[in-house]
Design a protein around this motif. Structure first.
Motif, PDB file in Angstrom:
ATOM      1  N   THR A  23     110.888   2.224 -35.631  1.00 57.41           N
ATOM      2  CA  THR A  23     109.582   1.872 -35.087  1.00 57.41           C
ATOM      3  C   THR A  23     108.465   2.545 -35.884  1.00 57.41           C
ATOM      4  OG1 THR A  23     110.554   1.619 -32.896  1.00 57.41           O
ATOM      5  CG2 THR A  23     108.180   1.911 -32.994  1.00 57.41           C
ATOM      6  N   VAL A  24     108.616   3.831 -36.152  1.00 59.22           N
ATOM      7  CA  VAL A  24     107.602   4.563 -36.913  1.00 59.22           C
ATOM      8  C   VAL A  24     107.557   4.049 -38.349  1.00 59.22           C
ATOM      9  CG1 VAL A  24     106.963   6.826 -37.830  1.00 59.22           C
ATOM     10  CG2 VAL A  24     107.708   6.609 -35.453  1.00 59.22           C
ATOM     11  N   ARG A  25     108.723   3.835 -38.936  1.00 54.54           N
ATOM     12  CA  ARG A  25     108.802   3.335 -40.309  1.00 54.54           C
ATOM     13  C   ARG A  25     108.079   2.005 -40.450  1.00 54.54           C
ATOM     14  NH1 ARG A  25     114.360   1.227 -41.510  1.00 54.54           N
ATOM     15  NH2 ARG A  25     113.428  -0.446 -40.336  1.00 54.54           N
ATOM     16  N   ASP A  26     108.201   1.166 -39.426  1.00 54.52           N
ATOM     17  CA  ASP A  26     107.603  -0.161 -39.471  1.00 54.52           C
ATOM     18  C   ASP A  26     106.140  -0.166 -39.038  1.00 54.52           C
ATOM     19  OD1 ASP A  26     110.061  -1.019 -40.342  1.00 54.52           O
ATOM     20  OD2 ASP A  26     110.694  -1.779 -38.387  1.00 54.52           O
ATOM     21  N   GLY A  27     105.587   1.014 -38.723  1.00 58.38           N
ATOM     22  CA  GLY A  27     104.163   1.117 -38.408  1.00 58.38           C
ATOM     23  C   GLY A  27     103.793   0.883 -36.968  1.00 58.38           C
ATOM     24  N   GLU A  28     104.762   0.835 -36.074  1.00 58.70           N
ATOM     25  CA  GLU A  28     104.458   0.686 -34.656  1.00 58.70           C
ATOM     26  C   GLU A  28     104.097   2.065 -34.093  1.00 58.70           C
ATOM     27  OE1 GLU A  28     107.602  -1.503 -32.769  1.00 58.70           O
ATOM     28  OE2 GLU A  28     107.717  -2.872 -34.473  1.00 58.70           O
ATOM     29  N   GLN A  29     103.535   2.127 -32.905  1.00 53.36           N
ATOM     30  CA  GLN A  29     102.938   3.362 -32.414  1.00 53.36           C
ATOM     31  C   GLN A  29     103.797   4.210 -31.470  1.00 53.36           C
ATOM     32  OE1 GLN A  29     100.207   4.675 -33.584  1.00 53.36           O
ATOM     33  NE2 GLN A  29     100.049   2.970 -34.983  1.00 53.36           N
ATOM     34  N   VAL A  30     105.069   3.940 -31.316  1.00 56.15           N
ATOM     35  CA  VAL A  30     105.906   4.770 -30.450  1.00 56.15           C
ATOM     36  C   VAL A  30     106.222   6.058 -31.190  1.00 56.15           C
ATOM     37  CG1 VAL A  30     108.120   4.974 -29.281  1.00 56.15           C
ATOM     38  CG2 VAL A  30     106.906   2.800 -29.268  1.00 56.15           C
ATOM     39  N   THR A  31     105.788   7.174 -30.627  1.00 52.19           N
ATOM     40  CA  THR A  31     105.992   8.444 -31.316  1.00 52.19           C
ATOM     41  C   THR A  31     106.547   9.526 -30.400  1.00 52.19           C
ATOM     42  OG1 THR A  31     103.712   9.084 -30.900  1.00 52.19           O
ATOM     43  CG2 THR A  31     104.185   8.021 -33.017  1.00 52.19           C
ATOM     44  N   GLU A  32     107.219   9.126 -29.308  1.00 53.61           N
ATOM     45  CA  GLU A  32     107.813  10.118 -28.432  1.00 53.61           C
ATOM     46  C   GLU A  32     109.108   9.608 -27.850  1.00 53.61           C
ATOM     47  OE1 GLU A  32     104.398  10.486 -25.874  1.00 53.61           O
ATOM     48  OE2 GLU A  32     105.440   9.416 -24.285  1.00 53.61           O
ATOM     49  N   SER A  33     109.956  10.551 -27.429  1.00 59.82           N
ATOM     50  CA  SER A  33     111.246  10.212 -26.857  1.00 59.82           C
ATOM     51  C   SER A  33     111.510  11.093 -25.647  1.00 59.82           C
ATOM     52  CB  SER A  33     112.346  10.428 -27.899  1.00 59.82           C
ATOM     53  OG  SER A  33     113.612  10.224 -27.322  1.00 59.82           O
ATOM     54  N   ARG A  34     111.961  10.484 -24.590  1.00 56.32           N
ATOM     55  CA  ARG A  34     112.343  11.221 -23.388  1.00 56.32           C
ATOM     56  C   ARG A  34     113.828  10.976 -23.187  1.00 56.32           C
ATOM     57  NH1 ARG A  34     109.021  13.469 -19.850  1.00 56.32           N
ATOM     58  NH2 ARG A  34     107.169  12.345 -20.484  1.00 56.32           N
ATOM     59  N   PHE A  35     114.594  12.069 -23.079  1.00 56.86           N
ATOM     60  CA  PHE A  35     116.035  11.974 -22.907  1.00 56.86           C
ATOM     61  C   PHE A  35     116.418  12.941 -21.804  1.00 56.86           C
ATOM     62  CE2 PHE A  35     120.480  12.813 -23.938  1.00 56.86           C
ATOM     63  CZ  PHE A  35     120.945  11.520 -24.091  1.00 56.86           C
ATOM     64  N   GLY A  36     116.548  12.444 -20.588  1.00 52.69           N
ATOM     65  CA  GLY A  36     116.816  13.330 -19.457  1.00 52.69           C
ATOM     66  C   GLY A  36     115.639  14.273 -19.275  1.00 52.69           C
ATOM     67  N   GLU A  37     115.912  15.561 -19.280  1.00 49.40           N
ATOM     68  CA  GLU A  37     114.858  16.562 -19.147  1.00 49.40           C
ATOM     69  C   GLU A  37     114.212  16.889 -20.489  1.00 49.40           C
ATOM     70  OE1 GLU A  37     116.430  19.977 -17.198  1.00 49.40           O
ATOM     71  OE2 GLU A  37     117.019  18.864 -15.417  1.00 49.40           O
ATOM     72  N   ASP A  38     114.836  16.484 -21.580  1.00 47.45           N
ATOM     73  CA  ASP A  38     114.301  16.765 -22.913  1.00 47.45           C
ATOM     74  C   ASP A  38     113.193  15.775 -23.251  1.00 47.45           C
ATOM     75  OD1 ASP A  38     116.140  18.789 -23.246  1.00 47.45           O
ATOM     76  OD2 ASP A  38     117.595  17.483 -24.224  1.00 47.45           O
TER      77      ASP A  38
END
Length: 79
Positions: A23-38
């Motif tokens: 997503t970042v490589r292709d220039g889209e704006q998603v820049t965060e990840s939520r994985f459980g409590e992390d």
């Protein structure tokens, strides 16, 4: 993200990080990840950082599957 967390599904983490990377490589704006409590936020996302985290998660996934053994490195001492 460092450190082995026994309850974490590292293989699912690899998939999430791969999606973020693409997503970042292709220039889209998603820049965060939520994985459980992390939660990881890639502000001004650095593809190298995402790749490093993905590779770490991939290695942990392989360890969980029993395909790789955990590596231990001895410290060198210079005299």
């Amino acid at each position: 993200m460092k450190g082995l967390c026994m309850g974490k599904d590292w293989c699912a983490e690899v998939e999430k990080l791969q999606t973020i990377y693409e997503t970042v490589r292709d220039g889209e704006q998603v820049t965060e990840s939520r994985f459980g409590e992390d939660f990881i936020k890639y502000r001004n996302a650095d593809l190298n950082r995402i790749e490093k985290d993905r590779d770490y998660a991939r290695a942990q996934c392989e360890i969980q599957k029993g395909k790789l053994k955990r590596r231990r490195f001895a410290a060198r001492v210079r005299a």
